[in-house]
Design a protein around this motif. Structure first.
Motif, PDB file in Angstrom:
ATOM      1  N   UNK A 135       0.841  -1.189   0.000  1.00 30.37           N
ATOM      2  CA  UNK A 135       0.000   0.000   0.000  1.00 30.37           C
ATOM      3  C   UNK A 135       0.882   1.246   0.000  1.00 30.37           C
ATOM      4  N   UNK A 136       0.459   2.253  -0.745  1.00 30.83           N
ATOM      5  CA  UNK A 136       1.228   3.494  -0.854  1.00 30.83           C
ATOM      6  C   UNK A 136       1.366   4.210   0.483  1.00 30.83           C
ATOM      7  N   UNK A 137       0.382   4.075   1.366  1.00 32.88           N
ATOM      8  CA  UNK A 137       0.439   4.755   2.663  1.00 32.88           C
ATOM      9  C   UNK A 137       0.421   3.771   3.826  1.00 32.88           C
ATOM     10  N   UNK A 138       0.764   2.540   3.604  1.00 34.51           N
ATOM     11  CA  UNK A 138       0.884   1.547   4.674  1.00 34.51           C
ATOM     12  C   UNK A 138      -0.425   1.233   5.363  1.00 34.51           C
ATOM     13  N   UNK A 139      -0.399   1.134   6.707  1.00 32.82           N
ATOM     14  CA  UNK A 139      -1.610   0.766   7.455  1.00 32.82           C
ATOM     15  C   UNK A 139      -2.670   1.864   7.415  1.00 32.82           C
ATOM     16  N   UNK A 140      -2.290   3.104   7.093  1.00 30.47           N
ATOM     17  CA  UNK A 140      -3.277   4.188   6.996  1.00 30.47           C
ATOM     18  C   UNK A 140      -4.300   3.898   5.905  1.00 30.47           C
ATOM     19  N   UNK A 141      -3.891   3.235   4.858  1.00 32.66           N
ATOM     20  CA  UNK A 141      -4.750   2.927   3.714  1.00 32.66           C
ATOM     21  C   UNK A 141      -5.275   1.489   3.775  1.00 32.66           C
ATOM     22  N   UNK A 142      -4.805   0.721   4.722  1.00 37.42           N
ATOM     23  CA  UNK A 142      -5.116  -0.709   4.791  1.00 37.42           C
ATOM     24  C   UNK A 142      -6.226  -0.956   5.809  1.00 37.42           C
ATOM     25  N   UNK A 194      12.537   2.325  10.236  1.00 36.47           N
ATOM     26  CA  UNK A 194      11.482   3.276  10.577  1.00 36.47           C
ATOM     27  C   UNK A 194      11.288   4.342   9.517  1.00 36.47           C
ATOM     28  N   UNK A 195      10.034   4.820   9.437  1.00 33.43           N
ATOM     29  CA  UNK A 195       9.683   5.868   8.490  1.00 33.43           C
ATOM     30  C   UNK A 195       8.946   7.020   9.151  1.00 33.43           C
ATOM     31  N   UNK A 196       8.683   6.936  10.460  1.00 34.28           N
ATOM     32  CA  UNK A 196       7.984   7.979  11.213  1.00 34.28           C
ATOM     33  C   UNK A 196       6.562   8.235  10.723  1.00 34.28           C
ATOM     34  N   UNK A 197       5.918   7.213  10.210  1.00 31.68           N
ATOM     35  CA  UNK A 197       4.499   7.277   9.860  1.00 31.68           C
ATOM     36  C   UNK A 197       3.815   6.177  10.653  1.00 31.68           C
ATOM     37  N   UNK A 198       2.447   6.170  10.706  1.00 31.14           N
ATOM     38  CA  UNK A 198       1.811   5.048  11.414  1.00 31.14           C
ATOM     39  C   UNK A 198       2.340   3.727  10.871  1.00 31.14           C
ATOM     40  N   UNK A 199       2.808   2.881  11.766  1.00 32.37           N
ATOM     41  CA  UNK A 199       3.476   1.663  11.338  1.00 32.37           C
ATOM     42  C   UNK A 199       2.845   0.390  11.872  1.00 32.37           C
ATOM     43  N   UNK A 200       1.845   0.507  12.752  1.00 31.33           N
ATOM     44  CA  UNK A 200       1.085  -0.678  13.122  1.00 31.33           C
ATOM     45  C   UNK A 200      -0.301  -0.305  13.605  1.00 31.33           C
ATOM     46  N   UNK A 201      -1.194  -1.271  13.483  1.00 25.57           N
ATOM     47  CA  UNK A 201      -2.548  -1.142  14.009  1.00 25.57           C
ATOM     48  C   UNK A 201      -2.882  -2.457  14.695  1.00 25.57           C
ATOM     49  N   UNK A 204       6.092   3.509  15.452  1.00 24.93           N
ATOM     50  CA  UNK A 204       7.052   2.784  16.282  1.00 24.93           C
ATOM     51  C   UNK A 204       8.424   2.933  15.634  1.00 24.93           C
ATOM     52  N   UNK A 205       9.455   2.944  16.436  1.00 21.19           N
ATOM     53  CA  UNK A 205      10.822   2.979  15.918  1.00 21.19           C
ATOM     54  C   UNK A 205      11.259   1.536  15.695  1.00 21.19           C
ATOM     55  N   UNK A 206      11.262   1.087  14.435  1.00 23.88           N
ATOM     56  CA  UNK A 206      11.626  -0.305  14.131  1.00 23.88           C
ATOM     57  C   UNK A 206      13.097  -0.586  14.400  1.00 23.88           C
ATOM     58  N   UNK A 207      13.927   0.447  14.399  1.00 25.68           N
ATOM     59  CA  UNK A 207      15.374   0.218  14.467  1.00 25.68           C
ATOM     60  C   UNK A 207      15.816  -0.697  15.612  1.00 25.68           C
TER      61      UNK A 207
END
Length: 156
Positions: A63-70, A107-114, A145-148
């Motif tokens: 998805x182009x916007x990750x979980x925001x669009x999913x 990390x990308x500093x966008x919503x990364x999990x739901x 979340x900071x995946x690093x």
């Protein structure tokens, strides 16, 4: 006599070739940019690696916007991470209670999990086996979340 001259010339060329290789291997005879850590060789490109989880997720989507669009289904944990091999977000969907090892998560500093699991269910994001970094209790909307430092996701 000619055989001796040719043999001496071949030996000289072999020694020169071997010593040049040794200099290149040790960094001698290179320019300042290469010694400083810059890769001056043409055609050398770092290979992009797609993020993965093990054992495999229940489902994977892009998805182009990750979980925001999913639309994360009920009872699931959905996480996204940038996939440089496709230039889009890779969304992993988890259902079973098990621990998953992460590879190439950045990390990308966008919503990364739901966390859309059953209410009250806990998911732990871990640095190393058992070293808990973050707990998410369902139902929990989109979150960064900071995946690093994260190496594992303990679903349930």
């Amino acid at each position: 006599m000619i055989k001796r001259i040719l043999a001496a010339a071949a030996l000289t060329m072999a020694v020169t070739s071997i010593s040049s290789g040794a200099m290149a291997a040790t960094g001698e005879g290179t320019d300042a940019a290469t010694k400083a850590g810059d890769d001056a060789r043409e055609g050398v490109v770092a290979a992009a690696v797609s993020p993965t989880v093990s054992p495999a997720a229940e489902a994977v989507a892009y998805r182009a916007t990750g979980v925001r669009e999913y639309d994360c289904p009920s009872g699931r944990l959905c996480v996204d991470v940038w996939d440089p091999t496709r230039s889009t977000y890779k969304v992993f969907q988890f259902y079973r209670c098990q621990t998953h090892s992460l590879s190439a998560f950045y990390s990308t500093n966008t919503p990364e999990f739901e966390n859309n699991q059953t209410s009250g269910t806990n998911t732990y994001f871990e640095r190393s086996w058992g070293d808990r970094y973050l707990r998410s209790t369902a139902k929990h909307g989109e979150r960064s979340i900071n995946w690093d430092p994260i190496n594992f996701i303990d679903v349930c």
